[in-house]
Enzyme design. Sequence first.
Site, PDB file in Angstrom:
ATOM      1  N   SER A  26      64.200  68.004  37.617  1.00 12.60           N
ATOM      2  CA  SER A  26      64.046  67.929  36.165  1.00 12.60           C
ATOM      3  C   SER A  26      63.144  66.749  35.858  1.00 12.60           C
ATOM      4  CB  SER A  26      65.407  67.715  35.494  1.00 12.60           C
ATOM      5  OG  SER A  26      65.233  67.445  34.112  1.00 12.60           O
ATOM      6  N   GLY A  62      67.035  71.780  35.314  1.00  8.14           N
ATOM      7  CA  GLY A  62      67.552  70.770  34.394  1.00  8.14           C
ATOM      8  C   GLY A  62      67.016  70.872  32.997  1.00  8.14           C
ATOM      9  N   SER A  63      66.640  69.729  32.437  1.00  4.96           N
ATOM     10  CA  SER A  63      66.416  69.584  31.006  1.00  4.96           C
ATOM     11  C   SER A  63      65.186  70.325  30.497  1.00  4.96           C
ATOM     12  CB  SER A  63      66.277  68.102  30.668  1.00  4.96           C
ATOM     13  OG  SER A  63      65.938  67.939  29.313  1.00  4.96           O
ATOM     14  N   CYS A  64      65.329  70.882  29.282  1.00  4.92           N
ATOM     15  CA  CYS A  64      64.203  71.512  28.573  1.00  4.92           C
ATOM     16  C   CYS A  64      63.152  70.475  28.174  1.00  4.92           C
ATOM     17  CB  CYS A  64      64.707  72.208  27.314  1.00  4.92           C
ATOM     18  SG  CYS A  64      65.933  73.495  27.628  1.00  4.92           S
ATOM     19  N   SER A  65      63.527  69.181  28.173  1.00  2.00           N
ATOM     20  CA  SER A  65      62.607  68.120  27.748  1.00  2.00           C
ATOM     21  C   SER A  65      61.567  67.768  28.801  1.00  2.00           C
ATOM     22  CB  SER A  65      63.394  66.844  27.393  1.00  2.00           C
ATOM     23  OG  SER A  65      64.288  67.090  26.339  1.00  2.00           O
TER      24      SER A  65
END
Length: 564
Positions: A26, A62-65
């Site tokens: 991520s 993991g994160s969409c960011s």
Amino acid sequence: MQHHAGISLLPGTASGPIVVMAEPLSFWGGVDPATGTVIDVHHPSHGVSLAGAVVLMPTSRGSCSGSGVLLELALSGRCPAALIFAGPEDTLTLGAIVAAEMFGRSIPVVRLPEEAFAALASAAEAEIVPDAVLADGGRVQIPLSAAVHGDLQLSTSDRRLLAGDEGIAAQQAMRIVCAMARQQGATALVDVTRAHVDGCIYAGPANLIFAEKMEQLGARTRVPTTMNAISVDHANWRRQGVAPEFGEPAARLADAYVRMGCRPSFTCAPYSLPGPPALGEAIGWSESNAVIFANSVLGARTAKHPDFLDFCIAVSGRAPLAGAFLDEGRRARRAVRVELPEGADSSAWPLIGYLTGLASPDRVPLIKGLAKARPARDDLKALCAAFGTTSAAAMLHIEGITPEADSLGGSPEDEVVITRAALAAGWRHLNDGPAGIDLVAIGSPHASLEECRAVAERLDGHRLAGNLSVIITTGRDVVAAAEAEGTLAGLRRSGVDVVPDLCWCSITRPVFPERAKVVLTNSGKYAHYGPGLSGCTVRLGTFEDCIEAALTGAAPARLPGWLS
């Protein structure tokens, strides 16, 4: 040696040393947006710099960011020279699409078949040219073909948006939605009833540049849109001593989205807001835990949309009809059987989520062996959030518990067993560290009213130990409800800080106490991301460990009672 052709997803030219990632990563919480160095302490490539490198990775997780981190690196000139994946990947690809579409920064993105990926992984450096990847002075040659896109069927209103008939911002949003749809192999778009925007976390100037550029172009949401946790307590950050050079752009970013029509909900648990999505409802959500909970527990339908795409969906009201919008993208392809001991408490759920993600890093799992445990909603929240840190999948099924486990969990291709010994080893890995605790972190994802009550009841007005801090992060709606019923007053009597708007993955010093070096949390998600984000030792503990630490300042590393 010439290999089977790869696919050029985003064309361009680049060259650089090859960095091979043995497992997905991520970028949010895993890569420093200021330097391009891997900061995920649990990743085998911890400490490696990706700046200027041709990065080979199976996929992201993991994160969409992660898309925001890639855009940040692109705008500062510290991004990878190119990204080469072995399988489908959305988050970083979308970051590269936005970098090219809106800012003229090119980061080639390539997908290679297994044999070609392995051959390239053994080389020292690579060059990407329009029709090939070359390595080892030309000894490795992998031809590239353009991605073959089926015809994307567009409605009349889609075409109006693309033609600019409803403004430049809507046109730009639609261009990005269509680019992503083609990259995903979608042949159509789908109407969404609501959106949730994750790109309002301030990872650096790139997030703000994107939002303010969209506002300048006249962007407005066309479906009801909630907002994720932001990076400051909006009303109180100055009083809390947050430096203006961070607080001002973080607040400006939130304000820009609110002006464009987003609701200032500022929570990473939008499923806990009144009127959650219904079974089968098509929504355009971002934020990995929210997406996984919505798909898995509520049975709503959303892909795991990267940051920036989430807002483009809110502005257009349309999303690529791909991934978990489709039955095919929701089908369980691996069974994960958990040998859960009798008497497991709430600490089992983040651990199971974390280990299931490791066991099923790239496919939707059907988790077996949990039906008798009767998890509460907060247990499922903890499981989904921890699963999202170690798996790229947008959902999971739990036999006997989640609504589509019978219909779509039916025919996994294989089965993995998480034994009692594996549970114990996983716990030791995440629980390891010094006994003395400086900070207890509750609320990743945001704490529910029930979780706030549980902390207040267990502390029962007793003061916290010496120099220790306990911070609960939660949504504004939960703060208001806790205040109305007296729970907030009870927590404050004990010295607990309840902070709205931001969450553990966006908290910074001095709200995160300056002196804190060892953190105890009951969140599998924060136990994973916390060390990289905070530079501290972050240990996973049981709820009872957290209360013990709050009252005594210590919680020795040990197995929970149900595992020992």
